[in-house]
Design an enzyme around this catalytic site. Structure first.
Site, PDB file in Angstrom:
ATOM      1  N   GLN A 123     -35.544   4.989 -16.790  1.00 31.67           N
ATOM      2  CA  GLN A 123     -35.143   5.032 -18.197  1.00 31.67           C
ATOM      3  C   GLN A 123     -36.259   5.574 -19.078  1.00 31.67           C
ATOM      4  OE1 GLN A 123     -33.236   0.687 -17.450  1.00 31.67           O
ATOM      5  NE2 GLN A 123     -33.363   1.224 -19.604  1.00 31.67           N
TER       6      GLN A 123
ATOM      7  N   ARG B 182     -30.866  -5.485 -21.293  1.00 27.88           N
ATOM      8  CA  ARG B 182     -29.998  -5.207 -22.436  1.00 27.88           C
ATOM      9  C   ARG B 182     -30.465  -6.036 -23.631  1.00 27.88           C
ATOM     10  NH1 ARG B 182     -23.918  -3.226 -21.751  1.00 27.88           N
ATOM     11  NH2 ARG B 182     -23.778  -2.290 -23.784  1.00 27.88           N
ATOM     12  N   CYS B 183     -31.710  -5.828 -23.983  1.00 33.99           N
ATOM     13  CA  CYS B 183     -32.384  -6.798 -24.827  1.00 33.99           C
ATOM     14  C   CYS B 183     -33.654  -6.166 -25.341  1.00 33.99           C
ATOM     15  CB  CYS B 183     -32.701  -8.000 -23.934  1.00 33.99           C
ATOM     16  SG  CYS B 183     -34.020  -9.058 -24.453  1.00 33.99           S
TER      17      CYS B 183
ATOM     18  N   GLU C  75     -27.429  -3.431 -27.422  1.00 35.57           N
ATOM     19  CA  GLU C  75     -27.641  -4.737 -26.811  1.00 35.57           C
ATOM     20  C   GLU C  75     -27.101  -5.889 -27.643  1.00 35.57           C
ATOM     21  OE1 GLU C  75     -31.883  -4.275 -27.103  1.00 35.57           O
ATOM     22  OE2 GLU C  75     -32.016  -6.011 -28.412  1.00 35.57           O
TER      23      GLU C  75
END
Ligand code: FES
Ligand code: FES
Lengths: 796, 181
Positions: free
Chosen positions: A223, A370-371, A740
């Site tokens: 990513q 996701r944070c 998120e």
């Protein structure tokens, strides 16, 4: 006479434009790492430790070498001779690439085999004999802190215990004083269980070292390609310009594909040694037991309350289980990420947080699943605590929130932990949510149902969270500041190519970035190609995670477009033979202020940049922008869930899920809604079934999809989405992060709903996931249920 | 492969016997020599270069590898290539024609039924088998049919809508077929 462009028609801001990336995915023509085949490519497999903590007496790979088709066997010892047995993590710790002295968690990488095909490589892994001497195992922070606990990181000088850090933030004295003044104190203690982001595609890499050019190309599931290039340059001691990292299509990321993994490093070394491309594709169990997990934090805290419902202060303590290596990916300044963003949407004068990190014999990680760097734990605790306090005070939970919200006219607002929130309409979001769910009505239904022995519950979660690290003053990873970038090249026909330092993993950047350019320049979105992920072509950026792409890279896209527009204005003045000051802009076109009909399109300006520029002007129409955001963006969300709990079994069914998201201006509403629904599903997953735990021996329970339960289309509830729009005051197009939010704020809504159904039983907490047996136990035995490891296994 | 030249490979490793299989893939007859232990998913991906079939797990749970074997959804990670000998296999590459998307593909695009795209081929093939059997499914029937396929991105709601979109689009044709028979 030209007509003004219709922005929605050209695919600009606000258009629910269909995604361009779908054209290849739908035909099965995506290009994921495992789809790439290079001539002469070999295949690598990893041998992992079956034990969680053990000394390695010996590694005998001779039988593996004997298998036809085996090209290389790498062991820790061989890595050590090249100074590659250990590598730095993104949090200033070290992590073993291949174990030399000890294994420190189950699934740790011990050896690698490189062979002609993956089947042979797997066979050969099984032929390697490792002699282990088992050591006592630590699976939670309490064990890690216990007197006489075995030292996990005996490899580190000056490490005499299992503590990673001891950290605090906030105003202790002010908080203590506020607590002394409080009418009452509400407290809560819980464990946010370990979870794994588990993108459907596992991690993998193809390293291709070319001796003739000395260039290393690595195709990799990452990513953050540029961060990886910096890390590889450091670890492999190769110069940065001789490294090209390519992140092709990614089958999801969710934070799992941010860190540097041993498999990447081993494949690189193997390629250098063998001078052939080496592919490593992880299997699912390898992914689940060894790569970046999320959460695993023990939280406790209390609120100082006035009887009228005003919160005076908050006190929090967290014990985080980081596993065997501190390999979180997070800003270096904040040890427990942005945990101190907790309670940011409430007007609370004082707050104090203490945080400890611990090593255990579990996989390393602590990634931002996701944070935004621990905000998920922060908001979960916040909203569970708020509900508990409302119940303690006997105040309606919606009313209690409204009473304590930062008001619309109080911005900018300094949170007690020092963040600056800049905008929001919290009360309005809550109203929209309550209205949608039919709050008053549901409360009546709930009372009615109770009389007939049925348990209904309603859970609310409201939160604002900091998205879009950084600004560079406060946010860096390994000292590299967290800005982002975009580069735009407009061809002579007015078509364009845009590259950014972000990296899409399903968020649809190829579609949305073009829409921002379209909004700024009036070039139809379909005329703009977007490319990301190749460090040889993309400008330097920090990558995509923590919902930072739109706040940072998206802003850079707007800024570079504006630079292009500024140059195009000069070209327009030249073409129109007027001075620049007399030129006006409307979408896609410059015109003469005094004669609106006399104008030139952006495409005509582009042509002129290559064919008819004024004397002295540099030809071409391209530029780049590096964007350092002045602040984080602060989306707000309100999630409301209703459930029915079956008292006979503890099974709970979701009746309704309402989500109200204020993520500012929406670039592509269709994609935003897709993100929110994906986030809600992960929230439901964590609340209901998804977790990774360990038995007393450190065996990972949840090492495959039979044990690690993910919701399917059948279990997943339907969602009802609503929106409120408060544009971000500092973002060039008023957007905020969103990817998120629902995963961060959602879990508390589900859990609060179940706890609400159990109200009056004296049960204060059930740890996620709320498995039926846990709910049943809480209901029947009327006590809290914790799910913290070690757990009992069938044969225990 | 041309017959003009071909590299002569050394004997297969360790003298492992190979079997010849003939599989009709997306309407085209393909012949391959395979180790008996080779998974169908790997033959499709590596042997036939049809990389649209993905593998997302090692326990037959995720469904990313779903293909149709004689029209029935099968998880190609859990089937040996030799078991497909003599059968017809359809992969995602067989859904669209050169110029046109299959209605299911159109539905996924129109209803934003995919994000990262990794689960999508398996989802679409499972959906195809459903719609072939039941051209007018309810939402619950779609959810049940897809429950062997995991998606980590979308939350399923849009996938379900995509399938229903495709069902609506395909129905006149399906009805006409039935009338004709
Ligand atoms: S790869 Fe997961 S079911 Fe086949
Ligand atoms: S779209 Fe990513 S797994 Fe389904």
């Amino acid at each position: 006479m030209s007509q003004a462009l219709d922005e929605i028609k050209i695919g600009g801001l606000g258009a629910s434009r269909k995604r361009v990336e779908d054209n290849r995915f739908l035909r099965g023509k995506g290009n994921y790492v495992d789809d790439i085949v290079l001539p002469g490519m070999l295949h690598m497999e990893i041998l992992r430790s079956p034990l969680a903590h053990a000394r390695i007496r010996s590694v005998d790979a001779s039988k593996a070498w004997d298998i036809p088709g085996v090209r290389l066997v790498l062991t820790g010892e061989m890595m050590a001779t090249r100074n590659l047995a250990w590598m730095p993590t993104l949090s200033y710790d070290t992590q073993a690439v291949l174990a030399t002295d000890k294994v420190r968690f189950q699934g740790q990488e011990v050896a690698c085999v490189i062979a002609d095909d993956p089947y042979i490589a797997k066979d050969a892994c099984e032929a390697i004999v490792v002699d282990y001497e088992p050591l006592p195992v630590i699976v939670n922070p309490t064990q890690a802190m216990a007197e006489g606990a075995p030292l996990i990181r005996d490899d580190k000088e000056n490490q005499h215990d299992n503590v990673v850090y001891d950290w605090e933030v906030g105003d202790k004295a002010g908080t203590d004083a506020a607590f002394a003044r409080a009418d009452r104190v509400s407290s809560l203690e819980l464990h946010y269980p370990r979870s794994h982001p588990s993108p459907l595609e596992c991690c993998g890499s193809i390293a291709d070292f070319d001796r003739s050019t000395s260039k290393l190309t690595v195709y990799m599931t990452t990513q953050a390609p540029h961060i990886i290039r910096a890390a590889v340059s450091m670890v492999a001691e190769l110069p940065e310009h001789m490294i090209r990292i390519v992140s092709p299509d990614l089958g999801g990321g969710f934070g799992n594909k941010v860190p540097v993994y041993p498999g990447y490093v081993a494949s690189i070394l193997a390629s250098i040694l063998l001078e052939r491309p080496v592919k490593w594709i992880e299997d699912k169990s390898g992914n689940l037991i060894s790569t970046g997990f999320g959460r695993d934090v023990y939280l406790q805290g209390e609120l100082a309350l006035r009887n009228d419902g005003k919160i005076l202060a908050v006190r929090m303590h967290t014990d985080a289980d980081h596993g065997a290596f501190f390999s979180d990916a997070q800003p270096s300044k904040f040890k427990i990420g942005l945990m101190h963003s907790a309670f940011a949407c409430y007007d609370i004068p004082y707050a104090h947080l203490t945080a400890r990190g611990m090593y255990t014999n579990k996989a390393p990680g602590g990634v931002a699943y996701r944070c935004s760097l621990r905000v998920t734990e922060a908001m979960y605790f916040q909203e569970r605590m708020v509900q508990a306090a409302a119940d303690d005070l006997g105040i309606d939970q919606a009313e209690f929130r409204r009473l304590n919200f930062v008001r619309d006219d109080d911005f900018p607002h300094r949170t007690p932990f020092g963040f600056l929130t800049d905008s929001g309409q919290y009360g309005k979001c809550l109203d929209v949510g309550l209205q949608a769910v039919g709050y008053e009505n549901f409360l009546k239904q709930k009372e009615e149902a109770k009389k007939r022995g049925r348990l209904l519950g309603i859970g609310i979660s409201t939160m604002t969270e900091p998205l879009g690290a950084g600004n560079s003053r406060e946010y860096d990873i390994l000292g590299i500041k967290m800005f982002d970038s975009a580069e735009l090249r407009v061809h002579m026909s007015g078509k364009a190519i845009l590259r950014t330092g972000a990296k899409t993993q399903g968020q649809g950047h190829e579609t949305t970035w073009a829409q921002i350019v379209s909004h700024e320049l009036g070039i139809p979105a379909e005329d703009i190609v977007v490319e990301e992920g190749d460090t040889d072509t993309a400008p330097f950026g920090m990558g995509t995670y923590a919902s930072r792409s739109t706040p940072v890279a998206g802003a850079a896209v707007a800024m570079v477009s504006r630079k292009i527009r500024a140059k195009a204005r000069k070209l327009a003045a030249h073409l129109l033979e007027v001075s620049e000051e007399d030129v006006e802009w409307e979408l896609g076109r410059f015109y003469v202020r005094s004669a609106r009909d006399r104008g030139v399109t952006i495409q005509e300006c582009a042509m002129a940049a290559y064919s008819n520029m004024p004397d002295g002007m540099e030809p071409g129409l391209e530029n780049n922008a590096y964007y350092d955001p002045p602040n984080l963006t602060w989306p707000f969300a309100c999630y409301i869930v209703t459930v029915e709990v079956d008292p006979q079994t503890g099974v709970w069914d979701v009746l309704n899920v309402v989500a109200v998201d204020d993520c500012g201006v929406r670039i592509n509403p269709m994609i935003v809604e897709g993100q929110i629904m994906g986030g809600l599903t992960e929230a439901y997953a964590m609340a209901s079934m998804q977790f990774i735990t360990f038995d007393a021996e450190g065996n990972c329970v949840g090492s495959n999809y039979m044990d690690y339960l993910l919701p399917t289309a059948w279990e997943t509830p339907g969602f009802e989405l609503h929106e409120v729009v408060t544009p971000c005051p500092h973002h060039p197009i008023g957007a905020k992060g969103v990817g998120e939010c629902a995963t961060v704020g959602g879990p508390a809504a589900f859990v609060n709903a179940v706890m609400d159904a159990l109200k009056g039983t004296g049960v204060r907490n059930i740890d996620m996931p709320l498995l039926a047996d846990r709910v049943y136990e809480a209901l029947t035995l009327r006590h809290d249920v914790s799910g913290a490891p070690p757990v009992k296994t069938d044969d225990a | 492969m041309t017959t003009l030249y071909e590299e002569i490979r050394p004997e297969p490793h360790g003298g492992i016997p190979v079997r010849r299989v003939t599989i009709t893939v997306n309407g085209e007859k393909r012949v391959a020599e395979v180790e008996p232990r080779l998974l169908l998913a790997h033959l499709l991906r590596q042997g036939f270069k049809l990389t649209g079939t993905h593998t997302g797990c090692d326990t037959t749970n995720c469904g990313a590898c779903t293909v149709l074997v004689d029209g029935v959804p099968a998880k190609s990670c859990t089937m040996l290539a030799v078991q497909a000998d003599g059968h017809e296999v359809m992969t995602v590459e067989g859904l669209a024609s050169a110029s046109e998307l299959h209605p299911i593909q159109e539905g996924f695009k129109d209803e934003h039924g995919l994000q990262c795209g990794f689960c999508t081929p398996g989802m679409m093939l499972t959906a195809k088998a459903l719609l072939d059997e039941n051209p007018d499914p309810t939402e619950d029937e779609v959810r049940w049919a897809l429950s062997g396929n995991l998606c980590r991105c979308t939350g399923y709601q849009n996938i379900v809508k995509s399938v229903l979109w495709a069902a609506a689009k395909m129905r006149p044709a399906a009805a006409a077929d039935q009338d004709g028979s």
